[in-house]
Write a protein that holds these residues in place. Sequence first.
Motif, mmCIF file in Angstrom:
data_model
loop_
_atom_site.group_PDB
_atom_site.id
_atom_site.type_symbol
_atom_site.label_atom_id
_atom_site.label_comp_id
_atom_site.label_asym_id
_atom_site.label_seq_id
_atom_site.Cartn_x
_atom_site.Cartn_y
_atom_site.Cartn_z
ATOM 1 N N PRO A 177 -33.956 -12.750 82.829
ATOM 2 C CA PRO A 177 -32.906 -12.076 82.107
ATOM 3 C C PRO A 177 -32.230 -12.816 80.826
ATOM 4 O O PRO A 177 -32.295 -14.049 81.162
ATOM 5 C CB PRO A 177 -31.953 -11.642 83.170
ATOM 6 C CG PRO A 177 -32.404 -11.899 84.594
ATOM 7 C CD PRO A 177 -33.520 -12.812 84.325
ATOM 8 N N THR A 178 -32.235 -12.221 79.852
ATOM 9 C CA THR A 178 -31.354 -13.031 78.628
ATOM 10 C C THR A 178 -30.136 -13.679 79.003
ATOM 11 O O THR A 178 -30.028 -14.712 78.525
ATOM 12 C CB THR A 178 -31.181 -12.179 77.675
ATOM 13 O OG1 THR A 178 -30.796 -10.877 77.992
ATOM 14 C CG2 THR A 178 -32.661 -11.696 77.057
ATOM 15 N N ASP A 179 -29.385 -13.125 79.819
ATOM 16 C CA ASP A 179 -28.300 -13.654 80.258
ATOM 17 C C ASP A 179 -28.261 -14.603 81.492
ATOM 18 O O ASP A 179 -27.164 -14.896 81.951
ATOM 19 C CB ASP A 179 -26.741 -12.525 80.577
ATOM 20 C CG ASP A 179 -27.481 -11.855 81.707
ATOM 21 O OD1 ASP A 179 -28.605 -11.845 82.176
ATOM 22 O OD2 ASP A 179 -26.592 -10.820 82.093
ATOM 23 N N ALA A 180 -29.568 -15.044 81.769
ATOM 24 C CA ALA A 180 -29.634 -15.986 82.996
ATOM 25 C C ALA A 180 -28.907 -17.359 83.049
ATOM 26 O O ALA A 180 -28.287 -17.705 83.871
ATOM 27 C CB ALA A 180 -30.979 -16.066 83.062
ATOM 28 N N LEU A 181 -29.143 -17.786 81.674
ATOM 29 C CA LEU A 181 -28.368 -19.277 81.731
ATOM 30 C C LEU A 181 -26.656 -19.166 81.653
ATOM 31 O O LEU A 181 -26.170 -19.762 82.042
ATOM 32 C CB LEU A 181 -28.859 -20.088 80.281
ATOM 33 C CG LEU A 181 -30.278 -20.498 80.682
ATOM 34 C CD1 LEU A 181 -30.897 -21.141 79.343
ATOM 35 C CD2 LEU A 181 -30.267 -21.728 81.762
ATOM 36 N N THR A 182 -26.299 -17.792 81.135
ATOM 37 C CA THR A 182 -24.790 -17.644 81.132
ATOM 38 C C THR A 182 -24.421 -17.434 82.473
ATOM 39 O O THR A 182 -23.336 -17.974 82.924
ATOM 40 C CB THR A 182 -24.697 -16.374 80.346
ATOM 41 O OG1 THR A 182 -25.258 -16.507 79.005
ATOM 42 C CG2 THR A 182 -22.997 -16.339 80.326
ATOM 43 N N ASN A 183 -24.882 -16.724 83.264
ATOM 44 C CA ASN A 183 -24.704 -16.662 84.575
ATOM 45 C C ASN A 183 -24.850 -17.818 85.417
ATOM 46 O O ASN A 183 -23.997 -18.020 86.364
ATOM 47 C CB ASN A 183 -25.600 -15.420 85.467
ATOM 48 C CG ASN A 183 -25.520 -13.876 84.785
ATOM 49 O OD1 ASN A 183 -24.340 -13.833 84.159
ATOM 50 N ND2 ASN A 183 -26.238 -13.206 84.875
ATOM 51 N N PHE A 184 -25.797 -18.444 84.942
ATOM 52 C CA PHE A 184 -25.893 -19.830 85.799
ATOM 53 C C PHE A 184 -24.794 -20.913 85.600
ATOM 54 O O PHE A 184 -24.190 -21.316 86.521
ATOM 55 C CB PHE A 184 -27.167 -20.475 85.192
ATOM 56 C CG PHE A 184 -27.532 -21.784 85.418
ATOM 57 C CD1 PHE A 184 -27.596 -22.500 86.768
ATOM 58 C CD2 PHE A 184 -27.554 -22.956 84.374
ATOM 59 C CE1 PHE A 184 -27.471 -24.198 86.788
ATOM 60 C CE2 PHE A 184 -27.647 -24.453 84.508
ATOM 61 C CZ PHE A 184 -27.578 -24.710 85.554
ATOM 62 N N GLU A 185 -24.372 -20.815 84.217
ATOM 63 C CA GLU A 185 -23.035 -21.532 83.919
ATOM 64 C C GLU A 185 -21.924 -21.194 84.603
ATOM 65 O O GLU A 185 -20.875 -21.805 85.242
ATOM 66 C CB GLU A 185 -22.836 -21.735 82.393
ATOM 67 C CG GLU A 185 -24.138 -22.475 81.855
ATOM 68 C CD GLU A 185 -23.873 -22.676 80.351
ATOM 69 O OE1 GLU A 185 -23.262 -21.890 79.686
ATOM 70 O OE2 GLU A 185 -24.549 -23.478 79.798
ATOM 71 N N THR A 186 -21.727 -19.934 84.536
ATOM 72 C CA THR A 186 -20.437 -19.201 85.476
ATOM 73 C C THR A 186 -20.419 -19.831 86.909
ATOM 74 O O THR A 186 -19.297 -20.104 87.609
ATOM 75 C CB THR A 186 -20.470 -17.721 85.231
ATOM 76 O OG1 THR A 186 -20.487 -17.513 83.819
ATOM 77 C CG2 THR A 186 -19.208 -17.199 85.794
ATOM 78 N N ALA A 187 -21.991 -19.762 87.627
ATOM 79 C CA ALA A 187 -21.794 -20.054 89.030
ATOM 80 C C ALA A 187 -21.570 -21.342 89.173
ATOM 81 O O ALA A 187 -21.036 -21.855 89.989
ATOM 82 C CB ALA A 187 -23.279 -19.410 89.462
ATOM 83 N N LEU A 188 -21.906 -22.134 88.219
ATOM 84 C CA LEU A 188 -21.903 -23.861 88.433
ATOM 85 C C LEU A 188 -20.360 -24.102 88.041
ATOM 86 O O LEU A 188 -20.093 -25.268 88.359
ATOM 87 C CB LEU A 188 -22.809 -24.304 87.259
ATOM 88 C CG LEU A 188 -23.409 -25.868 87.644
ATOM 89 C CD1 LEU A 188 -24.080 -25.963 88.955
ATOM 90 C CD2 LEU A 188 -24.394 -26.338 86.581
ATOM 91 N N ASP A 189 -19.810 -23.372 87.169
ATOM 92 C CA ASP A 189 -18.176 -23.666 87.124
ATOM 93 C C ASP A 189 -17.479 -24.075 88.530
ATOM 94 O O ASP A 189 -16.682 -24.824 88.408
ATOM 95 C CB ASP A 189 -17.551 -22.384 86.406
ATOM 96 C CG ASP A 189 -17.758 -22.355 85.047
ATOM 97 O OD1 ASP A 189 -18.465 -23.283 84.245
ATOM 98 O OD2 ASP A 189 -17.655 -21.375 84.225
ATOM 99 N N VAL A 190 -17.735 -23.274 89.658
ATOM 100 C CA VAL A 190 -17.258 -23.327 91.021
ATOM 101 C C VAL A 190 -17.375 -24.860 91.172
ATOM 102 O O VAL A 190 -16.579 -25.380 91.695
ATOM 103 C CB VAL A 190 -18.025 -22.465 91.723
ATOM 104 C CG1 VAL A 190 -17.659 -22.890 93.131
ATOM 105 C CG2 VAL A 190 -17.699 -21.081 91.250
#
Lengths: 222, 222
Positions: free
Chosen positions: A113-126
């Motif tokens: 998905p084109t937003d994969a890395l964006t979602n990855f970073e959001t999850a990693l923020d935790v």
Amino acid sequence: MRFCPFSQRVHLILDAKGIPHHKIYIDLIDKPEWYKDYSPLGKVPALQLTSVKEQPTLVESLIITEYLDEQYPELRLFPTDTLQKAQDKILIERFAPVVSAVYPVLTCNPSAPTDALTNFETALDVFEQELARRGSPYFAGQTIGIVDYMIWPWFERFPSLKLTTEQKYELKPERFGLLLKWRELVSQNEAVGKTALDAQLHADFQSSKRLGKPQYDIAFRA
Amino acid sequence: MRFCPFSQRVHLILDAKGIPHHKIYIDLIDKPEWYKDYSPLGKVPALQLTSVKEQPTLVESLIITEYLDEQYPELRLFPTDTLQKAQDKILIERFAPVVSAVYPVLTCNPSAPTDALTNFETALDVFEQELARRGSPYFAGQTIGIVDYMIWPWFERFPSLKLTTEQKYELKPERFGLLLKWRELVSQNEAVGKTALDAQLHADFQSSKRLGKPQYDIAFRA
């Protein structure tokens, strides 16, 4: 499987605790017939307890890890406090969204998905926030512990993104400053060093996998 | 959520151990704003420890269950033996394929795979065989224990298949004889009785859910 992050979790714990063991690597695509006698669903890792009566086999990296921690308590990796232990396990569970977001990119899936890395970073923020909240160099405190080891295998793989993605993706220090310091620290750990493969090798493996013929053996080319 | 099998796991343990608690049910579709302060991913169940400093909240049914078992050890539900505990946790994990196979049928999903019930039975064979291997009325032995409680919520729901499937599906005694005896026994357990909803209610809930408006409150219509 030498490139499996879940297997690496168990290798890290065996090495960290200095538990004598023997490793057998299998081809996950062309699985040996005998493997299902040890892991009925064919999942890796599986740990056979050869010095225990009837030589039972355990599966599931977290279950194996907790078993090893209780059985070899000289170096305790899980917190002994019941509540802290539960909270650390929940934190390890919170890593699942990080993994599922980054997985298609990490494995060079062309339909990621084109937003994969964006979602990855959001999850990693935790995890960045949790390190800040804990105020210690490691998730476990002043020394390495269970959360550190359980999430490490993916941090070993993230630098391969620089080699495999068009935008040469890297974790940004302004967003993940504490995690990057933590990564540097953990990479110097002895057990981590024993299981380490470099970014180029991870990238090469993923490329071979994307081409339909995973080259499991390149880990041993030395 | 009153119909959530994972929440029921925790309710069972709270009741089995006689731990004073207060339940708040939420609408999983129209989640209250405040819920994410307790369960960041919005998952149920969440257990807030109101008598602990800072009143932390735990999530994930198995993590909560193990925490409660260690914190309230008067009635031990997990085996105290490290290996047996690991093996019981692995067995609980082996229930996941049962759940994923039966879920589309249980929830009256019109696009459930045609082989869903066949796969369900194959996954369930593991538990019939394991009861035979253990040679005891409960998975835990002569009295109820952690595996029994953790898989129970789905056995409470299976009889609704007789009401919702065209073929009036039931577990066949010739294939699942031990499990059917086990189900009869477990259904008489006091904690199980406290959380029980009957097959008709489960069927009604699933029908309402399929129609796009889950009627969570029908559990309280009595």
